[in-house]
Write an enzyme that holds these catalytic residues in place. Structure first.
Site, PDB file in Angstrom:
ATOM      1  NE  ARG A  47      -3.847   1.934   2.652  1.00 40.58           N
ATOM      2  CZ  ARG A  47      -3.721   3.114   3.260  1.00 40.58           C
ATOM      3  NH1 ARG A  47      -2.553   3.437   3.830  1.00 40.58           N
ATOM      4  NH2 ARG A  47      -4.733   3.956   3.312  1.00 40.58           N
ATOM      5  CB  SER A 117     -12.750  -1.250   0.505  1.00 41.77           C
ATOM      6  OG  SER A 117     -11.353  -1.343   0.642  1.00 41.77           O
ATOM      7  CE  LYS A 147      -8.227   3.897   4.377  1.00 43.67           C
ATOM      8  NZ  LYS A 147      -9.012   3.237   3.296  1.00 43.67           N
TER       9      LYS A 147
END
Length: 221
Positions: A47, A117, A147
């Site tokens: 990522r 997701s 997040k």
């Protein structure tokens, strides 16, 4: 036609799913991934949201892809199916704004893994399963420093999703849980039905990465 991967009845490996922290320090990442693999890591999502240059991004991706092949880890690229294709990755993970699943499948072919997701949205998961997703990811299960604004996912939703997945033919899509998961809270998530635990800080920011990975992997024993 190349068949989809079959990981003991699933289309994605059961167990520990590491997600790399965003850093330009490729050497550190390679050492961390190797340590996590010794602790029981089964799959890895690379990522990167920021990079010094396209050349540096590609160089890091190539190094991580090579290590994953060497270690036998399933290698997933976050967001970018074109980069996944370039790196000969095992698959790609798509968020809400990362492109259409059907178009990605057409580009990557039937054998590559496409994970998606689903946040806290069971209806979204059902729609993407119908489109052929290989795994659905729900999160945040616990408060997540990565997040902090993410909607929380109750364990009951994971149980509902798992019950629906169990009705699909094998190899069935997998369910991934993400968000604030670490060794101390992983077991209830697996008990609720998660096939894989996606973890960033609980592994890669641990003082002893191998030990942290091993402790998290114990949730599947």
């Amino acid at each position: 036609m190349t068949p989809r991967p079959d990981y003991a009845g699933l289309r994605f490996p059961r167990g520990l799913y590491g997600i790399t922290p965003d850093t330009d320090d490729t050497g550190m990442l390679l050492d961390a991934i190797a340590a996590a693999a010794r602790g029981g890591l089964r799959s890895l999502q690379w990522r990167r949201k920021h990079s010094a240059s396209p050349e540096a991004l590609l160089s890091q991706g190539q190094a991580i892809a090579g290590l994953c092949r060497e270690l036998g880890l399933v290698f997933i690229v976050n967001d970018d199916w074109k980069l996944a294709q370039l790196l000969a990755a095992d698959g790609v993970h798509l968020g809400r704004d990362d492109g259409d699943l059907a178009a990605t499948r057409a580009a990557l072919g039937p054998a590559r893994i496409i994970g998606v997701s689903c946040y806290a949205d069971l209806a979204r998961a059902q729609d993407l399963l119908a489109q052929g997703a290989d795994y659905i990811a729900f999160g945040a299960v616990y408060p997540s420093p990565t997040k902090p604004e993410a909607a929380r996912v109750p364990l009951e939703l994971l149980a509902q999703a798992r019950a629906q997945l169990e009705q699909l033919p094998a190899p069935r899509p997998a369910m991934v849980a993400i968000g604030g998961i670490h060794a101390g809270n992983a077991a209830p998530v697996v008990q609720a039905g998660a096939d894989a635990l996606a973890i960033i800080q609980g592994i890669f920011q641990a003082t002893d990465i191998e030990a942290a990975a091993r402790a998290c992997a114990q949730a599947f024993v």
